[in-house]
Design a protein around this motif. Sequence first.
Motif, mmCIF file in Angstrom:
data_model
loop_
_atom_site.group_PDB
_atom_site.id
_atom_site.type_symbol
_atom_site.label_atom_id
_atom_site.label_comp_id
_atom_site.label_asym_id
_atom_site.label_seq_id
_atom_site.Cartn_x
_atom_site.Cartn_y
_atom_site.Cartn_z
ATOM 1 N N ARG A 242 5.239 5.364 -1.032
ATOM 2 C CA ARG A 242 5.938 5.986 0.098
ATOM 3 C C ARG A 242 7.153 5.175 0.506
ATOM 4 N NH1 ARG A 242 8.712 7.670 3.204
ATOM 5 N NH2 ARG A 242 8.372 9.022 5.025
ATOM 6 N N PHE A 243 7.045 3.847 0.488
ATOM 7 C CA PHE A 243 8.170 2.970 0.829
ATOM 8 C C PHE A 243 8.341 1.950 -0.305
ATOM 9 C CE2 PHE A 243 6.466 4.062 5.133
ATOM 10 C CZ PHE A 243 7.554 4.830 5.559
ATOM 11 N N ARG A 264 0.869 -1.410 7.976
ATOM 12 C CA ARG A 264 2.252 -1.673 8.392
ATOM 13 C C ARG A 264 2.995 -2.310 7.231
ATOM 14 N NH1 ARG A 264 2.620 -4.308 14.346
ATOM 15 N NH2 ARG A 264 4.746 -4.637 13.595
ATOM 16 N N MET A 265 4.230 -1.842 7.031
ATOM 17 C CA MET A 265 5.061 -2.362 5.946
ATOM 18 C C MET A 265 6.424 -2.767 6.501
ATOM 19 S SD MET A 265 4.118 0.243 2.817
ATOM 20 C CE MET A 265 4.477 -0.976 1.544
ATOM 21 N N LYS A 266 7.045 -3.719 5.828
ATOM 22 C CA LYS A 266 8.367 -4.201 6.222
ATOM 23 C C LYS A 266 9.380 -3.770 5.170
ATOM 24 C CE LYS A 266 10.950 -8.480 7.058
ATOM 25 N NZ LYS A 266 11.984 -8.208 6.024
ATOM 26 N N THR A 278 4.986 2.412 9.427
ATOM 27 C CA THR A 278 3.533 2.526 9.508
ATOM 28 C C THR A 278 3.027 3.728 8.715
ATOM 29 O OG1 THR A 278 3.696 3.842 11.539
ATOM 30 C CG2 THR A 278 3.525 1.459 11.786
ATOM 31 N N LEU A 279 1.811 3.582 8.208
ATOM 32 C CA LEU A 279 1.150 4.660 7.474
ATOM 33 C C LEU A 279 -0.290 4.771 7.947
ATOM 34 C CD1 LEU A 279 2.771 2.669 5.140
ATOM 35 C CD2 LEU A 279 2.633 4.872 3.974
ATOM 36 N N ALA A 280 -0.789 5.994 7.996
ATOM 37 C CA ALA A 280 -2.187 6.248 8.366
ATOM 38 C C ALA A 280 -2.865 6.975 7.212
ATOM 39 C CB ALA A 280 -2.247 7.089 9.638
ATOM 40 N N PHE A 281 -4.018 6.439 6.787
ATOM 41 C CA PHE A 281 -4.765 7.011 5.671
ATOM 42 C C PHE A 281 -6.134 7.470 6.165
ATOM 43 C CE2 PHE A 281 -1.675 4.311 3.602
ATOM 44 C CZ PHE A 281 -1.320 5.024 2.457
ATOM 45 N N ASP A 282 -6.587 8.573 5.629
ATOM 46 C CA ASP A 282 -7.920 9.064 5.963
ATOM 47 C C ASP A 282 -8.957 8.054 5.469
ATOM 48 O OD1 ASP A 282 -10.439 10.501 5.984
ATOM 49 O OD2 ASP A 282 -9.244 12.301 6.290
#
Length: 353
Positions: A242-243, A264-266, A278-282
């Motif tokens: 994604r990033f 969280r990614m930089k 930020t990413l949210a995963f099930d």
Amino acid sequence: MKLLDLIHRWTGGIVGLVLAIMGLTGTILVHKESWLLLPHAGDALVTDPAAIGAATEKLLAAEPKAQSILYASDRSALHQLRLPKGAGAYADQAGNVVTRWQSQWERPELWIFDLHHHLFTGDFGETIIGVAGLAAIVFVVTGAMLWWRVRGTFRFRLWPRRLSRPAIVMQHRDFGIVMAPLLLLSAVTGTMMIFKPFAAIVIAPFGAPGAALAANAPAKAKSGPLAAHPDWRAIIAAAHARFPDAQIRLLALPRKPGDPIAIRMKRAAEWLPNGRSTLAFDAVDGRLLAATDALALPAGTQVFNGAYPLHAAKVGGLAWRLVMTVSGLALMLLGSLTVWTFWFRRPRQKRPR
């Protein structure tokens, strides 16, 4: 001016000790990675998503009660595992535990951080620090006004000529005006992180402050219960897909049913050391539910996110770390000498003849 001088002296005498503690602990924390002498702390940073996923899988299999992982960075090549009740561990980038602790008191960098941020008293201490930050801003402004009327006597000294009250006052006044820009920057950025209404005032020129501060909240996502064996390699790979230009900085496991797995990614252009992408995963099947790109956030949000890296010298390399070291030591010196002169070197009242 007499009233201004009175306010400046009394407030300094009361708050000066807190500011001295903030200056000293902040200076130590700026260089935390340099004195964290543990095996593999100086290894080259691993950026391969497959290797990071394998290390994550190994760590969480060995520590099923883990709450989060703070991943290795450019300055410290150790993963930090956070466990309940203040326990934790450092691990190398292959997922092998290097050292562990049961309480923050076993790790100096942890209790110094707690002292700097909370004065060992949680939210109450954080509020006290915020008030001290506001007072520091007032000190800089009022101190500059008081200096202006006697500017012709300026003599720069790192240390007073003698430990008498007049000598300390002269050094405090002239040293303080030189350090004023750095002290103001430290106070403003630190107070922004504690008091959101103050932060809203600072970022108001860049857009609606309420919307800017709210934009930092993670995207709402509803998840199922945490699976017994999540596919951490697939989740890490999906985050990097994604990033692609970003470093993974933090993985947080669900605290309660319905919470997703948060990452969280930089991104390369971000200043914040842990990033705000930020990413949210099930938690059931590892499916990506939501993602927020920090570089697409409003201008006011990005200004607010720049406060911490400036305050903690997480941007600008060694040069800025040295600048903030000077700021911290100056705050420690000014605060401690202020307390000394106010409480122990106060002028004696002349008795009427």
